[in-house]
Scaffold this motif. Sequence first.
Motif, PDB file in Angstrom:
ATOM      1  N   VAL A 229     -50.148  -2.880 -27.032  1.00 63.43           N
ATOM      2  CA  VAL A 229     -49.771  -4.239 -27.414  1.00 63.43           C
ATOM      3  C   VAL A 229     -48.603  -4.686 -26.535  1.00 63.43           C
ATOM      4  O   VAL A 229     -47.623  -3.956 -26.411  1.00 63.43           O
ATOM      5  N   PRO A 230     -48.680  -5.852 -25.904  1.00 62.67           N
ATOM      6  CA  PRO A 230     -47.530  -6.341 -25.120  1.00 62.67           C
ATOM      7  C   PRO A 230     -46.328  -6.555 -26.033  1.00 62.67           C
ATOM      8  O   PRO A 230     -46.470  -7.008 -27.175  1.00 62.67           O
ATOM      9  N   PRO A 231     -45.115  -6.239 -25.564  1.00 62.25           N
ATOM     10  CA  PRO A 231     -43.932  -6.373 -26.416  1.00 62.25           C
ATOM     11  C   PRO A 231     -43.758  -7.755 -27.033  1.00 62.25           C
ATOM     12  O   PRO A 231     -43.336  -7.872 -28.181  1.00 62.25           O
ATOM     13  N   ASP A 232     -44.099  -8.795 -26.283  1.00 62.24           N
ATOM     14  CA  ASP A 232     -43.905 -10.143 -26.830  1.00 62.24           C
ATOM     15  C   ASP A 232     -45.010 -10.556 -27.800  1.00 62.24           C
ATOM     16  O   ASP A 232     -44.980 -11.661 -28.343  1.00 62.24           O
ATOM     17  N   GLU A 233     -45.972  -9.649 -28.050  1.00 61.68           N
ATOM     18  CA  GLU A 233     -47.049  -9.935 -28.986  1.00 61.68           C
ATOM     19  C   GLU A 233     -46.906  -9.169 -30.301  1.00 61.68           C
ATOM     20  O   GLU A 233     -47.814  -9.215 -31.138  1.00 61.68           O
ATOM     21  N   VAL A 234     -45.794  -8.464 -30.489  1.00 61.66           N
ATOM     22  CA  VAL A 234     -45.629  -7.656 -31.702  1.00 61.66           C
ATOM     23  C   VAL A 234     -45.639  -8.521 -32.952  1.00 61.66           C
ATOM     24  O   VAL A 234     -46.357  -8.250 -33.917  1.00 61.66           O
ATOM     25  N   ILE A 235     -44.825  -9.568 -32.974  1.00 67.88           N
ATOM     26  CA  ILE A 235     -44.770 -10.440 -34.158  1.00 67.88           C
ATOM     27  C   ILE A 235     -46.068 -11.228 -34.317  1.00 67.88           C
ATOM     28  O   ILE A 235     -46.616 -11.298 -35.431  1.00 67.88           O
ATOM     29  N   PRO A 236     -46.626 -11.838 -33.259  1.00 66.04           N
ATOM     30  CA  PRO A 236     -47.931 -12.485 -33.417  1.00 66.04           C
ATOM     31  C   PRO A 236     -49.013 -11.545 -33.962  1.00 66.04           C
ATOM     32  O   PRO A 236     -49.837 -11.957 -34.776  1.00 66.04           O
ATOM     33  N   LEU A 237     -49.005 -10.274 -33.525  1.00 66.71           N
ATOM     34  CA  LEU A 237     -49.976  -9.316 -34.042  1.00 66.71           C
ATOM     35  C   LEU A 237     -49.788  -9.116 -35.548  1.00 66.71           C
ATOM     36  O   LEU A 237     -50.770  -9.059 -36.299  1.00 66.71           O
ATOM     37  N   GLU A 238     -48.538  -9.030 -35.993  1.00 63.78           N
ATOM     38  CA  GLU A 238     -48.315  -8.825 -37.422  1.00 63.78           C
ATOM     39  C   GLU A 238     -48.826 -10.008 -38.236  1.00 63.78           C
ATOM     40  O   GLU A 238     -49.341  -9.835 -39.351  1.00 63.78           O
ATOM     41  N   THR A 239     -48.718 -11.205 -37.692  1.00 61.39           N
ATOM     42  CA  THR A 239     -49.277 -12.361 -38.419  1.00 61.39           C
ATOM     43  C   THR A 239     -50.797 -12.270 -38.491  1.00 61.39           C
ATOM     44  O   THR A 239     -51.399 -12.693 -39.486  1.00 61.39           O
ATOM     45  N   LEU A 240     -51.428 -11.712 -37.459  1.00 59.25           N
ATOM     46  CA  LEU A 240     -52.877 -11.479 -37.530  1.00 59.25           C
ATOM     47  C   LEU A 240     -53.201 -10.456 -38.614  1.00 59.25           C
ATOM     48  O   LEU A 240     -54.142 -10.630 -39.393  1.00 59.25           O
ATOM     49  N   ARG A 241     -52.433  -9.381 -38.654  1.00 60.79           N
ATOM     50  CA  ARG A 241     -52.673  -8.340 -39.654  1.00 60.79           C
ATOM     51  C   ARG A 241     -52.573  -8.910 -41.071  1.00 60.79           C
ATOM     52  O   ARG A 241     -53.351  -8.545 -41.965  1.00 60.79           O
ATOM     53  N   LEU A 242     -51.616  -9.799 -41.286  1.00 57.82           N
ATOM     54  CA  LEU A 242     -51.315 -10.289 -42.624  1.00 57.82           C
ATOM     55  C   LEU A 242     -52.107 -11.540 -43.013  1.00 57.82           C
ATOM     56  O   LEU A 242     -51.936 -12.055 -44.113  1.00 57.82           O
ATOM     57  N   GLY A 243     -52.947 -12.026 -42.107  1.00 63.58           N
ATOM     58  CA  GLY A 243     -53.705 -13.239 -42.412  1.00 63.58           C
ATOM     59  C   GLY A 243     -52.855 -14.487 -42.374  1.00 63.58           C
ATOM     60  O   GLY A 243     -53.153 -15.478 -43.045  1.00 63.58           O
ATOM     61  N   LEU A 244     -51.793 -14.459 -41.574  1.00 65.98           N
ATOM     62  CA  LEU A 244     -50.900 -15.605 -41.439  1.00 65.98           C
ATOM     63  C   LEU A 244     -51.168 -16.364 -40.144  1.00 65.98           C
ATOM     64  O   LEU A 244     -50.278 -17.004 -39.584  1.00 65.98           O
ATOM     65  N   ARG A 245     -52.405 -16.290 -39.696  1.00 66.97           N
ATOM     66  CA  ARG A 245     -52.837 -16.965 -38.481  1.00 66.97           C
ATOM     67  C   ARG A 245     -54.280 -17.391 -38.701  1.00 66.97           C
ATOM     68  O   ARG A 245     -55.042 -16.692 -39.379  1.00 66.97           O
TER      69      ARG A 245
END
Length: 258
Positions: A229-245
């Motif tokens: 995972v690219p470092p600048d995608e860590v928070i965006p990835l977590e929103t995907l995991r949590l259904g916040l996207r």
Amino acid sequence: MWDCPSFLDLPERESKPRRQGLTHILDKGMTISALEALLTRSRHLIDVLKIGWGVAYIDRALKDRVALCHSADVITCLGGTLLEIAEAQDRVDELAEWASDSGIAAVEVSNGLQAISSARKTDLVRTLSERFVVLAEAGAKDSQVPVVVADWVDEMAADLDAGARWVVVEGRESGTVGLYHSDGSLRTDLVDAIDSRLPLERVIFEAPHKAQQTWLIQRFGANVNLGNVPPDEVIPLETLRLGLRADTAVVDRVRATR
């Protein structure tokens, strides 16, 4: 201390150290100040930081990098290509000693260059797992090497038996080889075979792009292990995991039409 809001119904996520739902990031040599900022913001979301390729070998700030990760409870891992080069030069013992002295907690054992026999890879996993956390990667970095599903799964199962903590499914930084077709789409037959034979909490799927992360989350849920995972995608990835996207959000569409 920041308190996370709790008024939404979201998927359960374990706190670190996690058994599943790992986020494994690829560090291509970011500055120490950038790493410090990343860990200040996202330390609770990052489980493994892989120092890509042979970057660690030429990094004058390596010990500072490792110390920052250690203080944030993030496992630092050497890239597998460095080990493959050391193996080709008969310098694995020297690499292990240097990595240990540098405070490195984990090593990736891979055969991306296709120069190590299966028996030797198993031996490396078994030997290095006595000193390090081992992430054993399956797959070649050359897109011209055929992906034989049964062979991949057999190799990953053997690596787990030899002592690897996790097995990594090759996708590279590009997300266009190994686990993926050249257009970035997933090899679903490979995913199906892995799902049927291996414990998914021990499998890290390299998924550098949003579409790939989304597909794997939709298939396996919020707690799938994702890597490169690219470092600048860590928070965006977590929103995907949590259904916040929008890509993974679940809403009542009937209510929206009332």
